[in-house]
Design a protein around this motif. Structure first.
Motif, PDB file in Angstrom:
ATOM      1  N   VAL A 282      43.648 -22.443  -7.431  1.00 20.12           N
ATOM      2  CA  VAL A 282      42.904 -23.705  -7.316  1.00 20.12           C
ATOM      3  C   VAL A 282      43.445 -24.507  -6.146  1.00 20.12           C
ATOM      4  CG1 VAL A 282      42.401 -25.905  -8.458  1.00 20.12           C
ATOM      5  CG2 VAL A 282      42.290 -23.767  -9.767  1.00 20.12           C
ATOM      6  N   LYS A 283      44.765 -24.527  -5.983  1.00 18.76           N
ATOM      7  CA  LYS A 283      45.381 -25.266  -4.877  1.00 18.76           C
ATOM      8  C   LYS A 283      44.984 -24.671  -3.529  1.00 18.76           C
ATOM      9  CE  LYS A 283      49.379 -24.043  -3.600  1.00 18.76           C
ATOM     10  NZ  LYS A 283      50.812 -23.685  -3.513  1.00 18.76           N
ATOM     11  N   LYS A 290      39.195 -29.368  -7.209  1.00 21.45           N
ATOM     12  CA  LYS A 290      40.562 -29.688  -7.636  1.00 21.45           C
ATOM     13  C   LYS A 290      40.498 -30.480  -8.940  1.00 21.45           C
ATOM     14  CE  LYS A 290      41.322 -27.823  -3.737  1.00 21.45           C
ATOM     15  NZ  LYS A 290      41.432 -26.350  -3.698  1.00 21.45           N
ATOM     16  N   ILE A 327      48.911 -29.090  -7.340  1.00 21.24           N
ATOM     17  CA  ILE A 327      47.578 -29.385  -6.797  1.00 21.24           C
ATOM     18  C   ILE A 327      47.489 -30.879  -6.497  1.00 21.24           C
ATOM     19  CG2 ILE A 327      45.087 -29.131  -7.145  1.00 21.24           C
ATOM     20  CD1 ILE A 327      45.792 -27.164  -9.471  1.00 21.24           C
ATOM     21  N   VAL A 330      44.897 -33.589  -8.231  1.00 20.76           N
ATOM     22  CA  VAL A 330      44.123 -32.923  -9.281  1.00 20.76           C
ATOM     23  C   VAL A 330      43.719 -33.918 -10.370  1.00 20.76           C
ATOM     24  CG1 VAL A 330      46.177 -32.252 -10.617  1.00 20.76           C
ATOM     25  CG2 VAL A 330      44.056 -30.925 -10.828  1.00 20.76           C
ATOM     26  N   PHE A 434      37.188 -33.637  -6.285  1.00 16.10           N
ATOM     27  CA  PHE A 434      38.009 -33.929  -7.458  1.00 16.10           C
ATOM     28  C   PHE A 434      37.139 -34.279  -8.674  1.00 16.10           C
ATOM     29  CE2 PHE A 434      40.313 -34.908  -3.593  1.00 16.10           C
ATOM     30  CZ  PHE A 434      41.482 -34.188  -3.769  1.00 16.10           C
TER      31      PHE A 434
END
Length: 467
Positions: A282-283, A290, A327, A330, A434
């Motif tokens: 995900v990062k 995110k 992350i 996030v 986000f």
């Protein structure tokens, strides 16, 4: 190309044969182009299933309509997660009774998770004689056969067998949107949380082959989709049972590498299967949102054990903190059940404690609803609905304060957003990387495009200006 099995090819050939037969007989039965109304209840997986049903209906020569009073085929794709949804479905099925008494031949069908339950099947058989067909979650591909048989004089059709163990590829599809689209990557669930009916009605976990998923994603991107939502009852366990070196983190990286300017979202994730490898994917993947939707359901370890969730509150918080470290920026959302059988106010206060510590962007909250056939339905449940309602209101008040604080922190910052919805006259809404929605003045011509928006203020929503 898909590595399609012989079984899958046979299913598609059989389905296509019945599609052609239905196309031939429809003009002999109707003086107009017949219309189909597909009513969908429940989760995104049901919405995705309905897109396939709509594709099948169109391939047989039906036009789609949202007005069931003008439809010649009315289908209810049902949800079994909460009792309220079942009550709504039965009420709406009842409305079709009068339609069946007038006009040309009208067919009524029930499918989906609710239909997969034997108790519902028997109820429909006995109490709703005007329902022509009922089929479960494994038999969408058989719909042309059911329609053909019913139109040519067959008796009512009921099929909730669950002996089929393969994901059917290659079904026609009618996508409802043009900007945001659903992409199922797996079906079923192996977790058997004690409150949940899903494993009993959706079956065990079955992952699609990665090449089939990637090919479908390519098609969606080529068709102009800018947001692809990966679906599964537990996307984190994707890949189990496949004879290839793949898991969900690796799949994300494969999809992220596809050409095009688009975003990838996914749901739903089970905390016990959320790995550090997944957090790193995900990062690292610039197209992956995110944001993590990680349902924790309860902050009480005692209740989590009763729910068979297979993690504890400390492990959940460690996962959240690890995600925050890895992350940047996030955001989190979650599901919470209030008033699980045997839950005390002290247990509930542990949930409040966790909510305050994590500071979720938003919560999807539910008062416990017993589902027949689940272990929790047999547990003692001494707390009154009224008392649970008070806890529920307390939770909502806590989360409202947290949400206000979170959203206020976005004011003054600029984000790249996907223009995905019209929310007013010359006003659009867009989602950031986000998973935060911002409203701003803009022309509809920007729908489906990415723009930079500066957040100016937070009232009950975030409002901004294109920069």
């Amino acid at each position: 190309m898909s590595n399609m099995t012989e079984t899958n090819q046979h299913i598609l050939q059989s389905m296509q044969g019945y599609i052609e037969r239905v196309k031939e007989i429809l003009p002999t039965l109707y003086s107009h182009t017949p219309k189909a109304c597909i009513n969908t209840y429940g989760c995104q997986q049901n919405v995705s299933d309905s897109e396939k049903i709509k594709g099948i209906m169109e391939s047989m020569g039906y036009e789609l309509t949202e007005d069931y009073t003008k439809a010649d085929f009315i289908l209810f794709n049902t949800c079994a997660v909460r009792g309220h949804a079942e009550d709504r479905v039965f009420g709406n099925i009842g409305r079709t009774k009068q339609l069946k008494k007038s006009g040309e031949k009208i067919l009524v069908a029930v499918c989906g998770c609710m239909a997969q339950q034997q108790i519902v099947c028997e109820k429909v058989k006995k109490s709703y004689p005007y329902v022509d067909m009922l089929f479960g979650t494994h038999h969408i591909q058989n719909l042309p056969e059911y329609i053909y048989k019913r139109l040519t004089g067959s008796g009512r059709i009921f099929d909730i067998s669950d002996d089929f163990n393969e994901v059917v590829e290659g079904l026609p599809i009618h996508r409802d949107g043009k900007i945001k689209g659903w992409l199922p990557i797996m079906h079923g669930c192996d977790n058997f949380c004690t409150y949940c009916i899903v494993p009993y009605v959706r079956g065990r976990e079955k992952s699609r082959l990665p090449e089939d998923i990637i090919n479908e994603a390519r098609q969606m991107i080529a068709s102009g989709f800018k947001e692809i939502m990966l679906l599964g009852q537990n996307v984190n366990s994707y890949g189990k049972g496949l004879d290839c070196d793949i898991n969900f983190a690796k799949l994300l990286r494969e999809l992220n590498g596809l050409e095009g300017d688009f975003r990838i979202r996914f749901m739903t994730s089970h905390p016990k299967d959320c790995t550090l490898e997944l957090l790193d994917a995900v990062k690292d993947c610039e197209k992956v949102e995110k944001h993590l939707h990680l349902p924790f359901q309860s902050g009480s370890d005692r209740i989590l054990k009763q729910m068979n969730r297979r993690y504890d509150s400390e492990g959940y918080l460690n996962l959240i903190n690890e995600a925050k470290k890895r992350i940047p920026g996030v955001t989190f959302t979650s599901d919470i059940i209030v008033g699980f059988p045997g839950e005390t106010y002290e247990d509930f206060c542990q949930t409040l404690r966790l909510v305050k510590e994590v500071e979720f962007q938003a919560l999807f909250t539910f008062i416990y609803s017993a589902r027949n056939g689940t272990p929790a339905a047999k547990m003692d449940d001494p707390v009154s609905r009224e008392e649970k309602g008070k806890w529920f209101s307390e939770l909502l008040a806590v989360q409202e304060d947290i949400s206000k604080k979170n959203y206020a922190s976005y004011v003054g910052k600029t984000y790249r957003v996907l223009c995905d919805e019209v929310v007013g006259n010359s006003k659009l809404s867009g989602k950031t990387l986000f998973a935060v929605d911002i409203e701003f003045d803009a022309d509809e011509s920007l729908l489906g495009k990415f723009v930079n928006v500066k957040v100016d203020r937070f009232t009950n929503v975030l409002e901004g200006t294109i920069v």
